[in-house]
Design a protein around this motif. Structure first.
Motif, PDB file in Angstrom:
ATOM      1  N   TYR A 120      -1.139   7.889   2.983  1.00  0.00           N
ATOM      2  CA  TYR A 120      -1.652   6.639   2.693  1.00  0.00           C
ATOM      3  C   TYR A 120      -2.417   6.972   1.215  1.00  0.00           C
ATOM      4  CZ  TYR A 120      -0.766   4.928   7.340  1.00  0.00           C
ATOM      5  OH  TYR A 120      -0.029   4.709   8.488  1.00  0.00           O
ATOM      6  N   SER A 159      -6.368   9.326  -4.768  1.00  0.00           N
ATOM      7  CA  SER A 159      -6.715  10.198  -3.562  1.00  0.00           C
ATOM      8  C   SER A 159      -5.862   9.593  -2.657  1.00  0.00           C
ATOM      9  CB  SER A 159      -8.175   9.572  -3.231  1.00  0.00           C
ATOM     10  OG  SER A 159      -9.274   9.846  -4.365  1.00  0.00           O
ATOM     11  N   TRP A 198      -5.417   6.187  -1.030  1.00  0.00           N
ATOM     12  CA  TRP A 198      -6.961   5.940  -0.746  1.00  0.00           C
ATOM     13  C   TRP A 198      -7.674   5.541  -1.992  1.00  0.00           C
ATOM     14  CZ3 TRP A 198     -10.595  10.177   0.651  1.00  0.00           C
ATOM     15  CH2 TRP A 198     -11.683   9.974   1.199  1.00  0.00           C
ATOM     16  N   GLU A 199      -8.335   4.677  -1.954  1.00  0.00           N
ATOM     17  CA  GLU A 199      -9.068   3.875  -3.070  1.00  0.00           C
ATOM     18  C   GLU A 199     -10.519   4.554  -2.998  1.00  0.00           C
ATOM     19  OE1 GLU A 199      -8.054   2.126  -5.531  1.00  0.00           O
ATOM     20  OE2 GLU A 199      -6.199   1.949  -4.616  1.00  0.00           O
ATOM     21  N   GLN A 200     -10.462   6.031  -3.433  1.00  0.00           N
ATOM     22  CA  GLN A 200     -11.758   6.694  -3.231  1.00  0.00           C
ATOM     23  C   GLN A 200     -11.771   7.557  -4.600  1.00  0.00           C
ATOM     24  OE1 GLN A 200     -13.875   6.317  -0.627  1.00  0.00           O
ATOM     25  NE2 GLN A 200     -15.408   7.872  -1.252  1.00  0.00           N
ATOM     26  N   ALA A 237      -8.697  13.902   4.304  1.00  0.00           N
ATOM     27  CA  ALA A 237      -9.202  12.890   3.509  1.00  0.00           C
ATOM     28  C   ALA A 237      -9.277  13.678   2.038  1.00  0.00           C
ATOM     29  CB  ALA A 237     -10.447  11.871   3.956  1.00  0.00           C
ATOM     30  N   SER A 280     -14.840   3.388   3.968  1.00  0.00           N
ATOM     31  CA  SER A 280     -14.161   4.108   3.364  1.00  0.00           C
ATOM     32  C   SER A 280     -13.209   4.962   4.125  1.00  0.00           C
ATOM     33  CB  SER A 280     -14.733   4.916   2.253  1.00  0.00           C
ATOM     34  OG  SER A 280     -15.236   5.835   2.823  1.00  0.00           O
ATOM     35  N   LEU A 281     -13.572   5.326   5.489  1.00  0.00           N
ATOM     36  CA  LEU A 281     -12.639   6.089   6.150  1.00  0.00           C
ATOM     37  C   LEU A 281     -12.069   5.092   7.343  1.00  0.00           C
ATOM     38  CD1 LEU A 281     -14.731   9.204   6.406  1.00  0.00           C
ATOM     39  CD2 LEU A 281     -12.365   8.918   5.034  1.00  0.00           C
ATOM     40  N   ASP A 305       0.904  -1.226  -0.021  1.00  0.00           N
ATOM     41  CA  ASP A 305       0.206   0.178   0.050  1.00  0.00           C
ATOM     42  C   ASP A 305       1.034   1.121   0.001  1.00  0.00           C
ATOM     43  OD1 ASP A 305      -2.418  -1.336   0.055  1.00  0.00           O
ATOM     44  OD2 ASP A 305      -2.384  -1.471   2.383  1.00  0.00           O
ATOM     45  N   ARG A 348      -9.356   3.577   8.046  1.00  0.00           N
ATOM     46  CA  ARG A 348      -8.256   4.045   8.617  1.00  0.00           C
ATOM     47  C   ARG A 348      -8.123   5.127   9.416  1.00  0.00           C
ATOM     48  NH1 ARG A 348      -2.883   2.273   6.565  1.00  0.00           N
ATOM     49  NH2 ARG A 348      -3.924   1.392   4.603  1.00  0.00           N
ATOM     50  N   LEU A 404      -5.045   9.953   1.974  1.00  0.00           N
ATOM     51  CA  LEU A 404      -5.467  10.209   3.596  1.00  0.00           C
ATOM     52  C   LEU A 404      -4.069  10.654   4.085  1.00  0.00           C
ATOM     53  CD1 LEU A 404      -7.369   6.641   4.464  1.00  0.00           C
ATOM     54  CD2 LEU A 404      -8.204   9.122   3.932  1.00  0.00           C
ATOM     55  N   HIS A 439       2.239   4.483   1.305  1.00  0.00           N
ATOM     56  CA  HIS A 439       2.594   4.919   2.567  1.00  0.00           C
ATOM     57  C   HIS A 439       3.729   5.830   2.708  1.00  0.00           C
ATOM     58  CE1 HIS A 439       3.894   4.825   6.820  1.00  0.00           C
ATOM     59  NE2 HIS A 439       2.748   5.255   7.049  1.00  0.00           N
TER      60      HIS A 439
END
Length: 132
Positions: free
Chosen positions: A50, A41, A52-54, A128, A64-65, A14, A67, A43, A16
């Motif tokens: 990180y 996207s 973010w798959e959004q 986010a 979706s949040l 992932d 983390r 975070l 990071h």
């Protein structure tokens, strides 16, 4: 996930970054920070940055949040909802409030500016950010 042949495969992890950088620029589906670029996207949390798959089309949910809910030290969550402001579902807002996190949704550009200011002020903030 491992790709390649034998024991010399490539491990994909992932995205990071373990620091707390401000966002230098955004657009074209990604962000620039800490002399790096990221497509997609993000975070931005006390523990780091990180992937973010959004997307703008995906609903903002507790899942979706996930983390964000797992982190400590967040009092403010800046939500960059994409090109336009998107309201937060009242149930999600209540779940964040129950964890002691105030949230403020806004377009991603405004969210980045707000996050950078709050970060510079050393406030307990996270973000986010949906890529535009």
């Amino acid at each position: 996930m491992v790709f390649g042949f034998g024991d010399k495969g490539i491990t994909i992890r992932d995205a990071h970054f373990p620091g707390r950088p401000g966002i230098d620029s955004y657009g074209n589906g990604g962000f620039r920070f800490a002399d790096m670029s990221h497509r997609g996207s993000l975070l931005l949390l006390p523990s780091g940055v990180y992937g973010w798959e959004q997307t703008e089309d995906d609903p903002l949910t507790e899942a979706s949040l996930e983390r964000v809910f797992a982190e400590t030290g967040i009092e403010f969550l800046i939500l960059g909802t994409g090109r336009q402001l998107r309201l937060v579902d009242p149930n999600l807002r209540a779940a964040l409030k129950a964890k002691g996190i105030a949230t403020d949704p806004m377009g991603t550009g405004a969210a980045i500016r707000t996050y950078n200011i709050m970060l510079a002020e050393q406030r307990p903030v996270a973000a986010a950010l949906i890529a535009v």
